[in-house]
Write a protein that holds these residues in place. Structure first.
Motif, PDB file in Angstrom:
ATOM      1  N   ALA A 254       0.819  -1.207   0.000  1.00 31.73           N
ATOM      2  CA  ALA A 254       0.000   0.000   0.000  1.00 31.73           C
ATOM      3  C   ALA A 254       0.854   1.258   0.000  1.00 31.73           C
ATOM      4  N   SER A 255       2.081   1.153   0.515  1.00 37.00           N
ATOM      5  CA  SER A 255       2.906   2.360   0.608  1.00 37.00           C
ATOM      6  C   SER A 255       3.874   2.492  -0.546  1.00 37.00           C
ATOM      7  N   LEU A 256       3.742   1.648  -1.566  1.00 34.24           N
ATOM      8  CA  LEU A 256       4.655   1.737  -2.710  1.00 34.24           C
ATOM      9  C   LEU A 256       4.445   3.015  -3.483  1.00 34.24           C
ATOM     10  N   LYS A 257       5.534   3.629  -3.907  1.00 42.72           N
ATOM     11  CA  LYS A 257       5.404   4.826  -4.721  1.00 42.72           C
ATOM     12  C   LYS A 257       5.447   4.431  -6.199  1.00 42.72           C
ATOM     13  N   ASP A 258       5.171   5.411  -7.069  1.00 42.94           N
ATOM     14  CA  ASP A 258       5.077   5.118  -8.482  1.00 42.94           C
ATOM     15  C   ASP A 258       6.374   4.536  -9.018  1.00 42.94           C
ATOM     16  N   PHE A 259       7.515   5.074  -8.608  1.00 44.20           N
ATOM     17  CA  PHE A 259       8.808   4.580  -9.070  1.00 44.20           C
ATOM     18  C   PHE A 259       9.032   3.144  -8.575  1.00 44.20           C
TER      19      PHE A 259
ATOM     20  N   ARG B 148       6.738   0.928  -7.926  1.00 41.96           N
ATOM     21  CA  ARG B 148       5.898   0.015  -8.697  1.00 41.96           C
ATOM     22  C   ARG B 148       6.545  -0.286 -10.040  1.00 41.96           C
ATOM     23  N   PHE B 149       7.178   0.715 -10.631  1.00 41.91           N
ATOM     24  CA  PHE B 149       7.854   0.514 -11.912  1.00 41.91           C
ATOM     25  C   PHE B 149       8.999  -0.474 -11.760  1.00 41.91           C
TER      26      PHE B 149
ATOM     27  N   LEU C 292       9.667  -4.238 -13.523  1.00 48.40           N
ATOM     28  CA  LEU C 292      10.864  -4.695 -14.230  1.00 48.40           C
ATOM     29  C   LEU C 292      11.389  -5.994 -13.627  1.00 48.40           C
TER      30      LEU C 292
END
Lengths: 134, 233
Positions: A100-105, A107-108, A112
């Motif tokens: 839930a606390s993952l940021k957009d970067f 997640r990217f 990968l």
């Protein structure tokens, strides 16, 4: 199917509703059929309805309504924190919080990594397939 | 006796309750030192003469009185300021553009212009977004920051992005128009050089972080199970 987890003094429970959602608390006394007196190292001892609690497997050895110092010592002695975090339920909650606390970067980067892992797995699989057919 | 060391002055006559001071008139007279000022001036409070106001030039009566009373517009003391920048947007933040030609693109924020629009660049080599202005409302700010210290963005302002005014040609139809159209479409070389100079320093700091370059090159999209109101950017 008999019950395995009982409401008793020393039972560790997870709060599943309200201001203290997600916290681990210890039942230190039973008030009546619906409510328990509940305590944790980082909160003020107070009453909670049983409906707000989900019992865990962990039980610690305390007398009825210990003072905070005794409670904390008992929790340390029983090593509740590590037992919880190594249990499958505890691990699941940790993973959920992390996701839930993952940021957009982040997640990217995870995307990968997943693609890379799938590629490695597929390579091994194709190797094994070749061995069995030939 | 540096001026910064002065303590803030408390009022001489604190309120007991609203409208009632702690000290009476005579006490205040003594506190304010009016007796000392009078003594210095020989018994009376110092006066100064009235400054003669220069007589205002006599106005001629107006030639025309409007038939109905004309209302004066109210005084407006508001100052034009650029839109308040969200706290999450600081120079070097990676933004996600939500609308327009570049929707979904992740882009680096450079500075806020005086019109309130955000100056933004791809960088161009990474994702094809040039130096561009973008409105704050059409942007999601992520928490990823790029080191922007090596970039000089002083020279860019709203005028740089304005449309070029062409000289009007009244005479000449047909052939003249076709020739003009061919010239307009290419970007002037100095704008291309500006883009390169801004991007050079940026790309260096981007390549220092692993995966950041491919991150900026990829577009953002919502996948199955992603709830925008629960996502942390």
């Amino acid at each position: 199917m008999p019950f395995k987890r009982y409401v008793e003094i020393g039972r560790v429970a997870l709060v599943n509703y309200g201001k203290d959602y997600g916290k681990l608390v210890v039942i230190v006394d039973v008030i009546d059929q619906n409510r328990a007196l509940v305590d944790a190292p980082d909160m003020v001892r107070g009453q909670m309805n049983f409906k707000r609690l989900t019992l865990t497997d962990i039980k610690i050895d305390i007398k009825r309504v210990p003072n905070k110092k005794t409670l904390v010592a008992a929790l340390e002695a029983a090593d509740v924190k590590n037992k919880w975090e190594s249990s499958s339920w505890g691990r699941k909650l940790i993973v959920q919080k992390k996701r839930a606390s993952l940021k957009d970067f982040d997640r990217f980067k995870i995307m990968l990594a997943k693609i890379k892992k799938a590629g490695v797995v597929r390579q091994e699989l194709s190797k094994l397939k070749k061995e069995t057919t030939c | 006796m540096a001026p910064q060391q002065r303590k803030p002055h408390v009022c001489r006559n604190p309120d007991l309750i609203r409208g009632v001071g702690k000290y009476s008139r005579s006490k205040m007279y003594h506190k304010r030192g009016l007796w000392a000022i009078k003594a210095k001036n020989g018994g009376a409070f110092p006066k100064h003469e009235k400054q003669t106001v220069a007589a205002a030039p006599t106005e001629k009566p107006p030639k025309f009185y409007p038939a109905d009373d004309v209302k004066k517009p109210l005084v407006n003391k508001r100052k034009a300021r650029p839109t308040k920048l969200r706290a999450s947007i600081t120079p070097g933040t990676v933004l996600i553009i939500l609308a327009g030609r570049f929707k979904g693109k992740r882009v680096v924020f450079l500075k806020q212009l005086t019109s309130g629009l955000l100056l933004v660049t791809g960088p161009f080599k990474i994702n094809g977004v040039p130096l561009r202005r973008v409105n704050q409302s059409y942007v999601i700010a992520t928490s990823t920051k790029v080191d922007i210290s090596g970039v000089n963005v002083e020279k860019f302002d709203d005028k740089y992005f304005g449309k070029k005014v062409e000289k009007k040609k009244k005479k000449g139809e047909g052939e003249f128009f076709e020739a003009e159209k061919a010239e307009k479409n290419t970007l002037p070389q100095d704008k291309k050089d500006d883009q390169k100079s801004v991007d050079a320093a940026l790309i260096q700091s981007i390549e220092a972080v692993p995966d950041l370059k491919s991150y900026l090159g990829a577009r953002f999209s919502l996948k199955a199970g992603m709830k925008p109101h629960e996502l942390v950017f």
